[in-house]
Design a protein around this motif. Structure first.
Motif, PDB file in Angstrom:
ATOM      1  N   LEU A  53       0.836  -1.198   0.000  1.00  0.00           N
ATOM      2  CA  LEU A  53       0.000   0.000   0.000  1.00  0.00           C
ATOM      3  C   LEU A  53       0.872   1.250   0.000  1.00  0.00           C
ATOM      4  CD1 LEU A  53      -2.667   1.488   0.232  1.00  0.00           C
ATOM      5  CD2 LEU A  53      -2.586   1.131   2.704  1.00  0.00           C
ATOM      6  N   ARG A  54       1.833   1.210   0.874  1.00  0.00           N
ATOM      7  CA  ARG A  54       2.702   2.368   1.011  1.00  0.00           C
ATOM      8  C   ARG A  54       3.581   2.587  -0.234  1.00  0.00           C
ATOM      9  NH1 ARG A  54       4.561   7.001   3.854  1.00  0.00           N
ATOM     10  NH2 ARG A  54       5.152   7.668   1.781  1.00  0.00           N
ATOM     11  N   ARG A  55       4.134   1.494  -0.728  1.00  0.00           N
ATOM     12  CA  ARG A  55       5.074   1.593  -1.850  1.00  0.00           C
ATOM     13  C   ARG A  55       4.386   1.638  -3.215  1.00  0.00           C
ATOM     14  NH1 ARG A  55      10.783  -0.237   0.144  1.00  0.00           N
ATOM     15  NH2 ARG A  55      10.484  -2.467   0.187  1.00  0.00           N
ATOM     16  N   ALA A  56       3.102   1.347  -3.202  1.00  0.00           N
ATOM     17  CA  ALA A  56       2.318   1.357  -4.445  1.00  0.00           C
ATOM     18  C   ALA A  56       2.568   0.155  -5.341  1.00  0.00           C
ATOM     19  CB  ALA A  56       2.526   2.652  -5.221  1.00  0.00           C
ATOM     20  N   HIS A  57       3.305  -0.816  -4.837  1.00  0.00           N
ATOM     21  CA  HIS A  57       3.381  -2.081  -5.568  1.00  0.00           C
ATOM     22  C   HIS A  57       3.916  -3.167  -4.660  1.00  0.00           C
ATOM     23  CE1 HIS A  57       7.751  -2.337  -6.064  1.00  0.00           C
ATOM     24  NE2 HIS A  57       7.702  -1.031  -6.086  1.00  0.00           N
ATOM     25  N   SER A  58       3.575  -4.408  -5.005  1.00  0.00           N
ATOM     26  CA  SER A  58       3.991  -5.534  -4.175  1.00  0.00           C
ATOM     27  C   SER A  58       5.286  -6.146  -4.691  1.00  0.00           C
ATOM     28  CB  SER A  58       2.898  -6.595  -4.145  1.00  0.00           C
ATOM     29  OG  SER A  58       2.957  -7.389  -5.316  1.00  0.00           O
ATOM     30  N   GLU A  59       5.666  -7.262  -4.126  1.00  0.00           N
ATOM     31  CA  GLU A  59       6.884  -7.939  -4.571  1.00  0.00           C
ATOM     32  C   GLU A  59       6.547  -9.218  -5.321  1.00  0.00           C
ATOM     33  OE1 GLU A  59       9.245  -7.226  -0.675  1.00  0.00           O
ATOM     34  OE2 GLU A  59       7.554  -5.972  -1.234  1.00  0.00           O
ATOM     35  N   LEU A  60       5.352  -9.225  -5.888  1.00  0.00           N
ATOM     36  CA  LEU A  60       4.892 -10.381  -6.646  1.00  0.00           C
ATOM     37  C   LEU A  60       4.930 -10.076  -8.134  1.00  0.00           C
ATOM     38  CD1 LEU A  60       4.199 -12.238  -4.417  1.00  0.00           C
ATOM     39  CD2 LEU A  60       1.780 -11.634  -4.667  1.00  0.00           C
ATOM     40  N   ILE A  61       5.362 -11.051  -8.888  1.00  0.00           N
ATOM     41  CA  ILE A  61       5.273 -10.945 -10.343  1.00  0.00           C
ATOM     42  C   ILE A  61       4.319 -12.019 -10.822  1.00  0.00           C
ATOM     43  CG2 ILE A  61       6.521 -11.386 -12.492  1.00  0.00           C
ATOM     44  CD1 ILE A  61       8.928  -9.994 -11.248  1.00  0.00           C
ATOM     45  N   ALA A  62       3.350 -11.631 -11.616  1.00  0.00           N
ATOM     46  CA  ALA A  62       2.405 -12.608 -12.151  1.00  0.00           C
ATOM     47  C   ALA A  62       2.918 -13.117 -13.487  1.00  0.00           C
ATOM     48  CB  ALA A  62       1.035 -11.973 -12.326  1.00  0.00           C
ATOM     49  N   LEU A  63       2.877 -14.421 -13.635  1.00  0.00           N
ATOM     50  CA  LEU A  63       3.190 -15.021 -14.933  1.00  0.00           C
ATOM     51  C   LEU A  63       1.911 -15.665 -15.436  1.00  0.00           C
ATOM     52  CD1 LEU A  63       4.878 -16.028 -17.247  1.00  0.00           C
ATOM     53  CD2 LEU A  63       5.669 -17.897 -15.810  1.00  0.00           C
ATOM     54  N   VAL A  64       1.345 -15.073 -16.471  1.00  0.00           N
ATOM     55  CA  VAL A  64       0.049 -15.534 -16.968  1.00  0.00           C
ATOM     56  C   VAL A  64       0.259 -16.348 -18.238  1.00  0.00           C
ATOM     57  CG1 VAL A  64      -2.253 -14.806 -17.678  1.00  0.00           C
ATOM     58  CG2 VAL A  64      -0.966 -13.440 -16.023  1.00  0.00           C
ATOM     59  N   ILE A  65      -0.093 -17.612 -18.186  1.00  0.00           N
ATOM     60  CA  ILE A  65       0.123 -18.496 -19.338  1.00  0.00           C
ATOM     61  C   ILE A  65      -1.181 -19.185 -19.748  1.00  0.00           C
ATOM     62  CG2 ILE A  65       2.549 -18.923 -18.823  1.00  0.00           C
ATOM     63  CD1 ILE A  65       1.759 -21.532 -17.560  1.00  0.00           C
ATOM     64  N   PRO A  66      -1.259 -19.545 -21.030  1.00  0.00           N
ATOM     65  CA  PRO A  66      -2.512 -20.111 -21.543  1.00  0.00           C
ATOM     66  C   PRO A  66      -2.677 -21.599 -21.291  1.00  0.00           C
ATOM     67  CG  PRO A  66      -0.992 -19.717 -23.341  1.00  0.00           C
ATOM     68  CD  PRO A  66      -0.296 -19.266 -22.097  1.00  0.00           C
ATOM     69  N   ASP A  67      -1.586 -22.309 -21.034  1.00  0.00           N
ATOM     70  CA  ASP A  67      -1.727 -23.751 -20.921  1.00  0.00           C
ATOM     71  C   ASP A  67      -0.646 -24.333 -20.044  1.00  0.00           C
ATOM     72  OD1 ASP A  67      -2.154 -26.419 -21.187  1.00  0.00           O
ATOM     73  OD2 ASP A  67      -1.705 -26.534 -23.325  1.00  0.00           O
ATOM     74  N   ILE A  68      -1.028 -24.677 -18.858  1.00  0.00           N
ATOM     75  CA  ILE A  68      -0.059 -25.149 -17.880  1.00  0.00           C
ATOM     76  C   ILE A  68       0.470 -26.525 -18.251  1.00  0.00           C
ATOM     77  CG2 ILE A  68      -1.650 -26.353 -16.401  1.00  0.00           C
ATOM     78  CD1 ILE A  68      -0.357 -25.373 -14.052  1.00  0.00           C
ATOM     79  N   GLU A  69      -0.209 -27.229 -19.152  1.00  0.00           N
ATOM     80  CA  GLU A  69       0.227 -28.581 -19.504  1.00  0.00           C
ATOM     81  C   GLU A  69       1.164 -28.592 -20.700  1.00  0.00           C
ATOM     82  OE1 GLU A  69      -3.211 -31.144 -19.493  1.00  0.00           O
ATOM     83  OE2 GLU A  69      -3.210 -30.811 -17.334  1.00  0.00           O
ATOM     84  N   ASN A  70       1.393 -27.432 -21.269  1.00  0.00           N
ATOM     85  CA  ASN A  70       2.289 -27.341 -22.407  1.00  0.00           C
ATOM     86  C   ASN A  70       3.720 -27.141 -21.902  1.00  0.00           C
ATOM     87  OD1 ASN A  70       3.845 -26.417 -24.567  1.00  0.00           O
ATOM     88  ND2 ASN A  70       2.045 -25.570 -25.593  1.00  0.00           N
ATOM     89  N   PRO A  71       4.602 -28.086 -22.214  1.00  0.00           N
ATOM     90  CA  PRO A  71       5.961 -28.024 -21.681  1.00  0.00           C
ATOM     91  C   PRO A  71       6.698 -26.750 -22.078  1.00  0.00           C
ATOM     92  CG  PRO A  71       5.765 -29.724 -23.376  1.00  0.00           C
ATOM     93  CD  PRO A  71       4.384 -29.245 -23.085  1.00  0.00           C
ATOM     94  N   PHE A  72       6.285 -26.170 -23.180  1.00  0.00           N
ATOM     95  CA  PHE A  72       6.912 -24.909 -23.567  1.00  0.00           C
ATOM     96  C   PHE A  72       6.696 -23.850 -22.485  1.00  0.00           C
ATOM     97  CE2 PHE A  72       6.386 -20.710 -25.516  1.00  0.00           C
ATOM     98  CZ  PHE A  72       7.642 -20.534 -26.066  1.00  0.00           C
ATOM     99  N   PHE A  73       5.488 -23.771 -21.984  1.00  0.00           N
ATOM    100  CA  PHE A  73       5.196 -22.755 -20.987  1.00  0.00           C
ATOM    101  C   PHE A  73       5.762 -23.081 -19.613  1.00  0.00           C
ATOM    102  CE2 PHE A  73       1.724 -22.023 -24.119  1.00  0.00           C
ATOM    103  CZ  PHE A  73       2.155 -20.773 -24.517  1.00  0.00           C
ATOM    104  N   THR A  74       5.863 -24.352 -19.304  1.00  0.00           N
ATOM    105  CA  THR A  74       6.468 -24.665 -18.015  1.00  0.00           C
ATOM    106  C   THR A  74       7.962 -24.357 -18.050  1.00  0.00           C
ATOM    107  OG1 THR A  74       6.665 -26.992 -18.657  1.00  0.00           O
ATOM    108  CG2 THR A  74       4.729 -26.383 -17.386  1.00  0.00           C
ATOM    109  N   ALA A  75       8.578 -24.600 -19.195  1.00  0.00           N
ATOM    110  CA  ALA A  75      10.003 -24.257 -19.317  1.00  0.00           C
ATOM    111  C   ALA A  75      10.167 -22.743 -19.242  1.00  0.00           C
ATOM    112  CB  ALA A  75      10.557 -24.783 -20.634  1.00  0.00           C
ATOM    113  N   LEU A  76       9.289 -22.050 -19.913  1.00  0.00           N
ATOM    114  CA  LEU A  76       9.311 -20.593 -19.880  1.00  0.00           C
ATOM    115  C   LEU A  76       9.167 -20.095 -18.433  1.00  0.00           C
ATOM    116  CD1 LEU A  76       7.529 -18.397 -22.456  1.00  0.00           C
ATOM    117  CD2 LEU A  76       7.253 -17.859 -20.057  1.00  0.00           C
ATOM    118  N   ALA A  77       8.283 -20.759 -17.707  1.00  0.00           N
ATOM    119  CA  ALA A  77       8.058 -20.380 -16.312  1.00  0.00           C
ATOM    120  C   ALA A  77       9.343 -20.492 -15.498  1.00  0.00           C
ATOM    121  CB  ALA A  77       6.959 -21.241 -15.699  1.00  0.00           C
ATOM    122  N   ARG A  78      10.087 -21.537 -15.757  1.00  0.00           N
ATOM    123  CA  ARG A  78      11.341 -21.701 -15.024  1.00  0.00           C
ATOM    124  C   ARG A  78      12.281 -20.533 -15.296  1.00  0.00           C
ATOM    125  NH1 ARG A  78       9.822 -26.973 -15.039  1.00  0.00           N
ATOM    126  NH2 ARG A  78      10.179 -27.845 -12.981  1.00  0.00           N
TER     127      ARG A  78
END
Lengths: 315, 315
Positions: A53-78
């Motif tokens: 609240l004070r800093r106007a942003h958190s320490e979280l980064i969201a990674l939004v992907i279309p398909d968690i079962e696609n190995p391409f995106f899991t590798a990307l996530a890493r």
DNA sequence: TTGTATGCGTTATCAA
DNA sequence: TTGATAACGCATACAA
């Protein structure tokens, strides 16, 4: 849950000093030490809601992907995690299942939660980033380029990937190569098909557009595409497949028909996929893609205000 | 980013009224309408950091899983999401890669961020939930039971799963059935092996403990286990495999050795896995497991203070 | 039913 | 270098 006041009281200092110790601003060594032990004794965990609240942003980064079962995106996530964690951010994964509404939801949440930034692998070119963009929050698109919005983009060289895959088949003697790719208008799909075209042309072979099959990047689509090709008796002697998930379906269709065909697949194969011997996989730098996207995002988070930039990684 | 004050000013009401409209407390229809349109015009997004600070918890639920590439956990994730979203919570996925330190990190973050609750599929029985538990935050463990801590637990009936798998093989005439399971001390691994034992005994067959192979629930482990079994010439005519990821390795080892063996696998098979014909898959209710865990978590979030409860779903 | 005023736990500004 | 204090944006107790 101890607060900063309790830590301050126990250490005999002001809350401001506690905050300084925790955030690395200059504090006398003895005070800092007292604060640290007080914090440890109280098992103090700073309240990130307050900090955000004070800093106007958190320490979280969201990674939004279309398909968690696609190995391409899991590798990307890493890749994203590797560099984000290094910088002190935590990555939370949001799976949209290719659903634009769910994607919107998650983007809205990321905004409302004032997350530090978002790495988005768009479910579609029509992904709606307007909320984040309007609010000027850090966001970088990866893998696909969203239309409508000017944001940082990190992609692979899809044309080169398609070309390499096709060349590999040509090198093995194939002449009539089918191209099973994703939907028209999707840049990953179009780029890879364009590479196929280029490789054929460069090799002096005809690029027969009737051998381009548009599918959906999913297993079922791959299967149907190959079945359709076989059903109409298309005179093919090899096929380029634009992603690995479709390759699984293609391999099944072939096996089901008692056929076999040299295949070149763009991307790493799914775990457990027993690839036919005549299948060539051309890995994509998924992890590096994620890492690059995260690095760009960190620059934005640190206040970089340069115009949106586009980065294309070699295939 | 508009604030509640700006919306209030534009609607000509007090901030409290805006808050009430947004949170569903009684407000006169005309005022509510004015507030809603003011909010829409300003594209107002409530600041969740502020709300979380005030309410002492956010609207995020963390789902912490050990392996994002395991289809069991992705199915489980869908179950959690289904019910959490229904209740207005967003689910963020945290992948620990079976690393206790990373798991701890994520649990710490969930606590510090004051997330509404945590569904944890523990990386190990030694998972450290002390932070969350000490703070009295809602948490439910799923799939495995963590030692050391008394929290709500949702598991499947592992013994029944092991028994069913074994019975299926016995029904097909197998007599000397190997059991490839996870590490000793892991309840999912032990339970499934126990089911194997029970089925054999009930069928009047000897439960030869030398046919129990302890592995790691991963593909490589499955492969090595089967290779070891073959190498020592174990007289087996079938095998129960305690999870689907290992089954992939087992199938490869068999193919590599030019052998074939009836297999019964506990859990859904990975996408792309071309199972041999003589492989029986016994699906686990992964999605339902996630849904149940989420429901229990929601009860906790709504203030349920009953003692920790343990729920075992039928296999 | 509506408004006023306060506090949630931090960090940042300003004085000392 | 340290401390007192205000402010971040919201939800709620209390008053009207």
């Amino acid at each position: 849950m101890a607060t900063i006041y309790e830590v301050a009281a126990r250490a005999g200092v002001s809350p401001a000093t506690v905050s300084r110790v925790l955030n690395g601003t200059a504090v006398a060594a003895d005070l800092a030490e007292r604060v640290r032990s007080a914090a440890a004794e109280l098992d103090y965990t700073p309240n990130r809601s307050a900090r955000s609240l004070r800093r106007a942003h958190s320490e979280l980064i969201a990674l939004v992907i279309p398909d968690i079962e696609n190995p391409f995106f899991t590798a990307l996530a890493r890749g994203v995690e590797d560099v984000a964690r290094e910088a002190g951010f935590s990555v939370v994964l949001c799976n949209t299942d290719d659903d634009l509404a769910r994607e919107s939801d998650y983007l809205r949440v990321a905004l409302a939660e004032r997350m530090a930034g978002v790495v988005l692998a768009p479910a579609s070119e029509r992904s709606d980033l307007s909320g984040l963009v309007a609010a000027g929050r850090p966001i970088v698109a990866v893998d696909r380029a969203p239309h409508e919005h000017s944001v940082d983009i990190v992609t692979v060289d899809n044309v080169a990937a398609g070309r390499h895959a096709t060349e590999a088949l040509i090198a093995r003697g194939a002449r009539r190569i089918a191209c099973i790719t994703g939907p028209a208008g999707v840049d990953t799909a179009d780029g890879r098909a364009e590479g196929w075209r280029a490789a054929l042309t460069e090799a002096g072979l005809p690029a027969d557009e009737s051998l381009v099959v548009r599918s959906d990047f999913r297993q079922g689509g791959g299967r149907e595409s190959m079945e359709a090709l076989l059903a109409r008796g298309a005179p093919v002697d090899a096929a380029v497949i634009a992603n690995s998930v479709m390759a699984v379906g293609v391999a099944r269709a072939l096996r089901g028909a008692g056929r076999s065909l040299p295949l070149a697949v763009i991307g790493d194969l799914p775990i457990g996929f027993d690839a036919p011997d005549d299948l060539i996989a051309l890995p994509l730098p998924a992890r590096e893609l994620g890492a690059s996207a995260a690095r760009r995002l960190l620059e934005r988070i640190s206040g970089d205000v340069e115009p949106a930039r586009s980065l294309v990684l070699p295939a």
